[in-house]
Design a protein around this motif. Sequence first.
Motif, PDB file in Angstrom:
ATOM      1  N   TYR A 145      10.437  -4.212  -9.313  1.00  0.00           N
ATOM      2  CA  TYR A 145       9.814  -3.790 -10.576  1.00  0.00           C
ATOM      3  C   TYR A 145       9.376  -2.327 -10.474  1.00  0.00           C
ATOM      4  CZ  TYR A 145       7.397  -4.885 -14.965  1.00  0.00           C
ATOM      5  OH  TYR A 145       6.990  -4.951 -16.265  1.00  0.00           O
ATOM      6  N   ILE A 146       8.770  -1.988  -9.335  1.00  0.00           N
ATOM      7  CA  ILE A 146       8.332  -0.608  -9.139  1.00  0.00           C
ATOM      8  C   ILE A 146       9.522   0.340  -9.138  1.00  0.00           C
ATOM      9  CG2 ILE A 146       7.482   0.916  -7.323  1.00  0.00           C
ATOM     10  CD1 ILE A 146       5.128  -0.715  -7.033  1.00  0.00           C
ATOM     11  N   PHE A 147      10.602  -0.073  -8.451  1.00  0.00           N
ATOM     12  CA  PHE A 147      11.773   0.796  -8.398  1.00  0.00           C
ATOM     13  C   PHE A 147      12.389   0.973  -9.783  1.00  0.00           C
ATOM     14  CE2 PHE A 147      12.345  -0.517  -3.758  1.00  0.00           C
ATOM     15  CZ  PHE A 147      11.645   0.589  -3.333  1.00  0.00           C
ATOM     16  N   VAL A 207       2.992   1.353  -3.882  1.00  0.00           N
ATOM     17  CA  VAL A 207       2.311   1.227  -5.167  1.00  0.00           C
ATOM     18  C   VAL A 207       2.239   2.585  -5.852  1.00  0.00           C
ATOM     19  CG1 VAL A 207       0.261   0.351  -6.313  1.00  0.00           C
ATOM     20  CG2 VAL A 207       0.962  -0.637  -4.161  1.00  0.00           C
ATOM     21  N   LEU A 208       2.075   3.636  -5.040  1.00  0.00           N
ATOM     22  CA  LEU A 208       1.966   4.974  -5.627  1.00  0.00           C
ATOM     23  C   LEU A 208       3.251   5.378  -6.344  1.00  0.00           C
ATOM     24  CD1 LEU A 208      -0.026   6.928  -2.906  1.00  0.00           C
ATOM     25  CD2 LEU A 208      -0.785   6.349  -5.195  1.00  0.00           C
ATOM     26  N   ILE A 209       4.396   4.766  -5.961  1.00  0.00           N
ATOM     27  CA  ILE A 209       5.636   5.055  -6.701  1.00  0.00           C
ATOM     28  C   ILE A 209       5.433   4.715  -8.175  1.00  0.00           C
ATOM     29  CG2 ILE A 209       8.066   4.449  -6.960  1.00  0.00           C
ATOM     30  CD1 ILE A 209       8.207   3.824  -4.053  1.00  0.00           C
ATOM     31  N   GLY A 210       4.785   3.567  -8.411  1.00  0.00           N
ATOM     32  CA  GLY A 210       4.543   3.157  -9.789  1.00  0.00           C
ATOM     33  C   GLY A 210       3.658   4.146 -10.520  1.00  0.00           C
ATOM     34  N   LEU A 214       2.149  15.544  -6.860  1.00  0.00           N
ATOM     35  CA  LEU A 214       1.132  15.201  -5.865  1.00  0.00           C
ATOM     36  C   LEU A 214       1.268  13.739  -5.438  1.00  0.00           C
ATOM     37  CD1 LEU A 214      -1.679  16.116  -4.591  1.00  0.00           C
ATOM     38  CD2 LEU A 214      -2.687  14.983  -6.563  1.00  0.00           C
ATOM     39  N   ILE A 215       1.435  12.866  -6.423  1.00  0.00           N
ATOM     40  CA  ILE A 215       1.548  11.433  -6.114  1.00  0.00           C
ATOM     41  C   ILE A 215       2.832  11.160  -5.344  1.00  0.00           C
ATOM     42  CG2 ILE A 215       1.579   9.139  -7.111  1.00  0.00           C
ATOM     43  CD1 ILE A 215      -0.973  10.441  -7.703  1.00  0.00           C
ATOM     44  N   SER A 255       2.645   1.320 -14.831  1.00  0.00           N
ATOM     45  CA  SER A 255       1.341   0.671 -14.648  1.00  0.00           C
ATOM     46  C   SER A 255       1.501  -0.847 -14.573  1.00  0.00           C
ATOM     47  CB  SER A 255       0.391   1.068 -15.778  1.00  0.00           C
ATOM     48  OG  SER A 255       0.938   0.691 -17.009  1.00  0.00           O
ATOM     49  N   ASP A 256       2.432  -1.418 -15.348  1.00  0.00           N
ATOM     50  CA  ASP A 256       2.696  -2.854 -15.200  1.00  0.00           C
ATOM     51  C   ASP A 256       3.080  -3.168 -13.769  1.00  0.00           C
ATOM     52  OD1 ASP A 256       2.586  -2.814 -17.893  1.00  0.00           O
ATOM     53  OD2 ASP A 256       4.739  -3.054 -18.212  1.00  0.00           O
TER      54      ASP A 256
END
Lengths: 551, 498
Positions: B395-397, B312-315, B275-276, B324-325
């Motif tokens: 960082y997210i990637f 942000v939703l990738i994280g 879903l995310i 979450s970091d």
Amino acid sequence: MAEYTLLIILFAPFLGALALIFVSNRQVSLVRGIAAGSAFVSLAASVYLFYAYDSVKGGYQFIQRIEWSRQLGISLHLGVDGIGTPLVLASGILLFAGIFVSWHIKDRMKEFYIWILILAAATIGVFMSLDLFFLYFFYEMSVIPMYLLLGMWGSHTKKYLEMTDPEGLKQRDSVGFIFNFGANSKEYAAMKLVLFLSAFAVAALMGILLIYKFSGLNTFDILVLREKAHFSGPLATLIWLLIFFGFASIAPIWPLHSWSPVGHAAAPAATSMLHAGVLMKLGHFSIIRVAFEILPETTRELMPIAAVLCIFSIIYGGLVAYYAKDTKYVIGYSSSSHMGYVFLGMAALDYISLSGAVIYMFAHAMATGMLFAMAGWVYDQTHTRDIPSLGGLSNRMPFISAAFVIGCMASIGMPGTVNFIAEVMIIVGSWNKYPFQVVVAVLGIVLTMAYLFKMMRGLFYGSMAEKYSHSHDAVAVVDRMPLLIMITVSISFGIFPGHLYSVVRSGVDPLIARITKVVPVAELPMNIPQAGSPTMPLPASREAIAKVTSR
Amino acid sequence: MTFSLTLSASDLLLLLPELFLTLWLCVVLAVDFSFKRVVQEQLAYLTILGLLVTLACLAWFDMSGITGTLFGKMFVVDRMAIFFKAMILLATVLVILLSIDYVHRFSLFRGEYYFLVAMSALGMMFMASANDLLSLFVTLEFATFGFYVLVSYLRDDMASNEAGLKFFILGVFAAGLLAYGISLVYGETGKLVFSDMSGATPTTGLVIGFLLIFAALGFKIGAVPFHSWIPDTYHGAPTPVTAFLSIAPKVAAFALLLRLFLVALATFKPAWALLIVAASILSMTYGNIVAIAQRNIKRLLAYSGIAQVGNVLIGLAAGTKMGSDSILFYLLTYLFANLGAFAVIMAISNSVGSDEIEDYRGLNRRSPFLAFAMLIFLLSLAGVPPLAGFIGKLYIFVAAIKEGLYVLITVGLVNIVVSMYYYLIVVKKMYINEPLDSSPIKTTGPLRAVIYVGLAGTLVIGIYPQPFLDWAVAATLMFSNLVGPAAAITPPVTPFGG
């Protein structure tokens, strides 16, 4: 002090740019002084680096390692090997020369110098990065200054980019690739450059992220990944393709080249110099540093791709340069054609040819730097780059025309210039593996002669139009110095290539030994039979090595 | 469940920041009512003083490790809550600084403006601490309540009224969905506190309930397909309110999303990750593509904000400790760049009286400082090194690639290129095009202060992110039991064996 050489080379331009922010645009001499001073510090340190690099010891030297992020496993890990050292030197020379080439910029001079310093520093940063993250960091950082330099101080390309073929039909460079729909503004050129390079850079970033994940080492450090990471199968192929094409777009390999000549044509002289001189080499260098180091097996399997594409680069670039009418467009396409030689040298995966490719990058930086500087001078004087409408300028600018002849000679690879050494090494080194490509490359040299002589004749000889009678030669020291520096470097390394060669060989040898699993012949006792060398036809290349090393 | 209604002194301590801010807001309101001669700038600085004291109190909490729960786990103070509250307070301080010049445009109730801004901040602070479904609902509505008024604060401006109405109607609709979702979840599980729900069995009612809750929170963060209110509301609202709306509610809602998905729904990760991922891909792609067509800078930032939320939703889709970091860190970088960009927009709008991108022509000649600041902020939003946004994106990637979300990362990377186009179009107007009117643009002190803070944050985090990464990592220690790759815990291999 000596161990901080790399930091000095890297941060002198950054600090110069930072200092310039606090200087008023009206203090012209102070602005010039800071820019030239910081470039000089960087150049002096890179000259020191070049001569202090121990080519007997080889490997990575002047290593600096500063922890940057624990969580991500990133550190500012700097170091140069025999491949990075000459390229750092070339960047230093071209930055210093570029500052003087743009000495007379009037509009927003301070900002021009800020961006050019950042551009050069980012480029230098790539050449000394031993961390994949910082390699990408500096690589991407060099793209944005190009946008502003092209957009703010560039010139519209107008109708120069149209070409006429021998039958008199109008042609456009539409074979290139998508996005080449021929708009003529500098904004278009700048946007195309940034989007093109960013699009391929993110492909390379994907490759880097895949290396990070599948190595399982939680680090971006190239030296660690080189030793401990092993990739095989389709994954290795995928990563290699992403890395290769991601970085080859800036090289620029055919068919990913179309941003480059348009960018050259729109850019101001100093930017073109840095762009063609060092920015394009980021592509080859990053492929060597990432793909060759981390994926040696896959490189051996897939490098023939480059050998095929380089034919198109050489011939296509040369033909377009022949028909082009814009001086910078000619030089731009000639650069794109000459980068095909570097790819050929890399593709052969031979000690001699790869050394030749690295020396060629250095040599081409000098030669194309000269040509762009002089094309910029002619444009400043005549306000046109349309070759058919120019002519006879040697009457008005004897120094420039003489230097232009030398630049053309260097670009063609006349004996006596360092380009000659490089070309011979590429041709000799690749002959065993790719004889067809070598034939094409030699024909490409003839083609280079054709378009450069044609341009030289069109600009400087023949009859001169009356409206150009007030144009000036480069008389002042600041105007002549950059050209003289580049000419001196090109010729002196052409006559005395010994140190350059041994530095480059010290970087190339371990790399090729890893990839081909063949130990360099010169270092073997002659009575031991070659064991475990399935891929290399040795006897011929032994002679070739003996020929070149006895020089 | 039992509520302990007796509050001990140590319980009150946990509530200290909120209690103090509540009292301080009463003081602000009282000062505004009692002293008719008080200048509104003084009121602004009075509010900022209260917010800064609250911030200092949170810093003390963070350093001395004061944590705990209250009211039967309804209200939790942990390091993550403190991180989010600090971000919200920082954003509020900057927004009040942004507002000082703007408030003159309001015909009435200038004093209450600051009260309402700070009250929304108070609501969002509670949101960051909400730990069960009831407090989620109450705090969410409390925080949104102030915004309903703020968005339509320009009483005589049709666009502002339209924005307020749209925001209100859709906001109330989202609240309805939320209440319905909560009732379904409570009906299925009989539990309200997030951490008690982790063992629940997935029934149809429960799934629908959580989908409804996600829809309501998706409305707050403006993720596609719950984004439709964003462009018009951002466009019509007073610019400082738009700036506030573009960062603070998103930050607070992400605190709730993290608690909801990583605590209550941790065991159902394979189900909700999809879903995310879908919401993320839609938000990034839609936001970036529609942003290309925008002619108004506020609308441009509205659509770019939708795309940033997708990032942000990738994280969140990664669903690990590292994910979450990366969310916390990314929101921090986004805060500085976004508020900085809005400060530049305010400075130009105060002088030119318009928010059209066309009016940014030749800004570099009119005000080199503003143009440079805008360049830095936009490039940080685009994710260009060496700016904060690049580290955030990377960082997210990295967090996502460790979970093998290749498609999502590919879409994210392609979107970086797409977004670069429209950010560079603004850069082109500012730097390359010549100005139509070359009169210099003046900036006032408070706006300059916000721009300096934004520049400092964007550059410092970009060049030396380690302390901020450490802060984000320490804030999410509660998630360290989440299933993730072992590599996340092992230290990186170094060439020297360290």
